[in-house]
Design a protein around this motif. Structure first.
Motif, mmCIF file in Angstrom:
data_model
loop_
_atom_site.group_PDB
_atom_site.id
_atom_site.type_symbol
_atom_site.label_atom_id
_atom_site.label_comp_id
_atom_site.label_asym_id
_atom_site.label_seq_id
_atom_site.Cartn_x
_atom_site.Cartn_y
_atom_site.Cartn_z
ATOM 1 N N VAL A 186 15.100 1.434 15.303
ATOM 2 C CA VAL A 186 13.894 1.590 14.478
ATOM 3 C C VAL A 186 13.906 2.951 13.767
ATOM 4 C CG1 VAL A 186 11.387 1.905 14.571
ATOM 5 C CG2 VAL A 186 12.459 0.004 15.783
ATOM 6 N N LEU A 187 14.247 4.001 14.489
ATOM 7 C CA LEU A 187 14.215 5.346 13.903
ATOM 8 C C LEU A 187 15.268 5.516 12.809
ATOM 9 C CD1 LEU A 187 13.688 7.421 17.167
ATOM 10 C CD2 LEU A 187 11.991 6.903 15.402
ATOM 11 N N LEU A 188 16.459 4.965 13.019
ATOM 12 C CA LEU A 188 17.493 5.056 11.989
ATOM 13 C C LEU A 188 17.220 4.074 10.857
ATOM 14 C CD1 LEU A 188 20.796 5.576 14.020
ATOM 15 C CD2 LEU A 188 19.143 7.247 13.191
ATOM 16 N N GLY A 189 16.675 2.904 11.204
ATOM 17 C CA GLY A 189 16.320 1.933 10.175
ATOM 18 C C GLY A 189 15.259 2.475 9.237
ATOM 19 N N TRP A 190 14.300 3.199 9.781
ATOM 20 C CA TRP A 190 13.263 3.826 8.956
ATOM 21 C C TRP A 190 13.885 4.791 7.962
ATOM 22 C CZ3 TRP A 190 11.837 8.929 8.316
ATOM 23 C CH2 TRP A 190 10.621 9.151 7.653
ATOM 24 N N ARG A 191 14.844 5.581 8.434
ATOM 25 C CA ARG A 191 15.507 6.532 7.538
ATOM 26 C C ARG A 191 16.288 5.814 6.446
ATOM 27 N NH1 ARG A 191 14.682 9.280 12.192
ATOM 28 N NH2 ARG A 191 14.541 11.555 12.064
ATOM 29 N N LEU A 192 16.975 4.742 6.810
ATOM 30 C CA LEU A 192 17.737 3.979 5.820
ATOM 31 C C LEU A 192 16.797 3.368 4.778
ATOM 32 C CD1 LEU A 192 20.505 2.877 4.948
ATOM 33 C CD2 LEU A 192 20.095 0.909 6.450
ATOM 34 N N TRP A 193 15.668 2.845 5.247
ATOM 35 C CA TRP A 193 14.688 2.265 4.331
ATOM 36 C C TRP A 193 14.157 3.319 3.365
ATOM 37 C CZ3 TRP A 193 9.305 3.453 4.386
ATOM 38 C CH2 TRP A 193 8.540 2.694 3.487
ATOM 39 N N ARG A 194 13.870 4.504 3.885
ATOM 40 C CA ARG A 194 13.371 5.577 3.032
ATOM 41 C C ARG A 194 14.410 5.977 1.989
ATOM 42 N NH1 ARG A 194 8.282 8.143 3.078
ATOM 43 N NH2 ARG A 194 9.345 10.138 2.833
ATOM 44 N N ARG A 195 15.673 5.938 2.376
ATOM 45 C CA ARG A 195 16.745 6.352 1.472
ATOM 46 C C ARG A 195 17.003 5.321 0.382
ATOM 47 N NH1 ARG A 195 20.258 10.430 2.025
ATOM 48 N NH2 ARG A 195 22.246 10.351 0.911
ATOM 49 N N LEU A 196 16.862 4.023 0.739
ATOM 50 C CA LEU A 196 17.228 2.954 -0.189
ATOM 51 C C LEU A 196 16.058 2.417 -1.005
ATOM 52 C CD1 LEU A 196 19.690 0.866 2.015
ATOM 53 C CD2 LEU A 196 20.234 2.639 0.327
ATOM 54 N N ARG A 197 14.828 2.728 -0.612
ATOM 55 C CA ARG A 197 13.691 2.150 -1.328
ATOM 56 C C ARG A 197 13.628 2.701 -2.752
ATOM 57 N NH1 ARG A 197 8.065 5.002 0.725
ATOM 58 N NH2 ARG A 197 8.653 7.137 0.230
ATOM 59 N N PRO A 198 13.165 1.875 -3.683
ATOM 60 C CA PRO A 198 13.083 2.332 -5.075
ATOM 61 C C PRO A 198 12.118 3.505 -5.215
ATOM 62 C CG PRO A 198 12.782 -0.056 -4.902
ATOM 63 C CD PRO A 198 12.724 0.489 -3.511
ATOM 64 N N ALA A 199 12.457 4.395 -6.103
ATOM 65 C CA ALA A 199 11.579 5.533 -6.362
ATOM 66 C C ALA A 199 10.288 5.043 -7.016
ATOM 67 C CB ALA A 199 12.271 6.523 -7.288
ATOM 68 N N PRO A 200 9.144 5.634 -6.671
ATOM 69 C CA PRO A 200 7.875 5.211 -7.287
ATOM 70 C C PRO A 200 7.883 5.439 -8.797
ATOM 71 C CG PRO A 200 7.591 7.265 -6.076
ATOM 72 C CD PRO A 200 8.964 6.761 -5.742
ATOM 73 N N ARG A 201 7.303 4.488 -9.497
ATOM 74 C CA ARG A 201 7.246 4.620 -10.959
ATOM 75 C C ARG A 201 6.227 5.684 -11.358
ATOM 76 N NH1 ARG A 201 7.289 -1.611 -13.235
ATOM 77 N NH2 ARG A 201 9.337 -2.183 -12.414
ATOM 78 N N VAL A 202 6.598 6.446 -12.330
ATOM 79 C CA VAL A 202 5.713 7.482 -12.862
ATOM 80 C C VAL A 202 4.980 6.889 -14.052
ATOM 81 C CG1 VAL A 202 5.544 9.779 -13.870
ATOM 82 C CG2 VAL A 202 7.257 9.304 -12.092
ATOM 83 N N GLN A 203 3.666 6.886 -13.986
ATOM 84 C CA GLN A 203 2.857 6.351 -15.079
ATOM 85 C C GLN A 203 2.924 7.314 -16.263
ATOM 86 O OE1 GLN A 203 1.344 3.466 -15.219
ATOM 87 N NE2 GLN A 203 1.902 2.904 -13.123
ATOM 88 N N PRO A 204 3.202 6.759 -17.453
ATOM 89 C CA PRO A 204 3.257 7.633 -18.626
ATOM 90 C C PRO A 204 1.890 8.236 -18.940
ATOM 91 C CG PRO A 204 3.317 5.320 -19.272
ATOM 92 C CD PRO A 204 3.435 5.356 -17.777
ATOM 93 N N ALA A 205 1.909 9.455 -19.384
ATOM 94 C CA ALA A 205 0.660 10.132 -19.750
ATOM 95 C C ALA A 205 0.051 9.492 -20.977
ATOM 96 C CB ALA A 205 0.938 11.618 -20.009
#
Length: 209
Positions: free
Chosen positions: A189-208
């Motif tokens: 679980v602890l290593l899986g959490w790290r892998l998920w954090r590393r592979l998850r898509p970056a949050p989209r930045v809303q244009p101003a």
């Protein structure tokens, strides 16, 4: 969040954590002196120190997810200490084996390491902790640079895998895998959490607008 962080930032937090981390060793030393460790005190000492090595390894790996999930960012103050206690108990575990099982006979120790795979893997796990313990200081971080230091300390994931394999092979002789499964689940679980954090898509930045 704020009250917990304030409590964790108190000067007494680290000394209290230090004393608590030494309690398992104190209990084992007292048990050996009082002859309350059962019919085979040597085996009890070796196995108990190995168990506490795994527990401190899990605690060290759990700090970052816990800190990010709860907002208790002051937990980061304890990560280095817990990691060093993991190394400390690993060294004590190896010394108990070398002294109580092998009588500090270097030739016998080396022969046993080469002959028995689970001891070889356990020794390899200890060796992977050496560079982590040696660089767990501010001067080492400055000398290596933050990026290289972080890359080096990802070696702890290898340590976790080797430690679990060591524990699995040790318990295989008695066909007892219940505790192995618990630790494997926690580390997974602890290593899986790290892998998920590393592979998850970056949050989209809303244009101003």
């Amino acid at each position: 969040m704020a009250p917990v962080n304030a409590l964790l930032l108190k000067p007494a937090t680290k000394p209290i954590a230090f004393v608590l981390a030494l309690l398992p060793l104190a209990w084992l030393v007292w048990g050996a002196a009082a002859n309350t460790l059962g019919a085979n005190p040597a085996e009890a000492l070796i196995r108990s120190t190995g168990d506490w090595t795994l527990r401190f390894l899990c605690l060290t790996l759990a700090l970052t997810p816990l800190r990010q999930a709860t907002g208790w960012h002051a937990l980061a103050r304890l990560r280095r200490m817990l990691g060093l206690f993991c190394f400390f108990y690993a060294v004590v575990h190896f010394l108990c084996f070398a002294w109580l099982d092998m009588g500090l006979d270097v030739d016998a120790i080396l022969h046993d390491i080469a002959k028995r795979p689970f001891i070889l893997v356990g020794t390899a796990a200890l060796l992977t902790l050496l560079p982590l313990a040696a660089t767990s200081f501010n001067r080492a971080i400055k000398a290596l640079g933050a990026r290289r230091w972080q890359a080096l300390h990802r070696l702890v994931y290898v340590t976790a895998g080797l430690a679990l394999l060591h524990f699995f092979w040790m318990r295989a002789g008695k066909n007892d895998f219940a505790e192995v499964a618990v630790y494997a689940a926690i580390v997974g679980v602890l290593l899986g959490w790290r892998l998920w954090r590393r592979l998850r898509p970056a949050p989209r930045v809303q244009p101003a607008r």
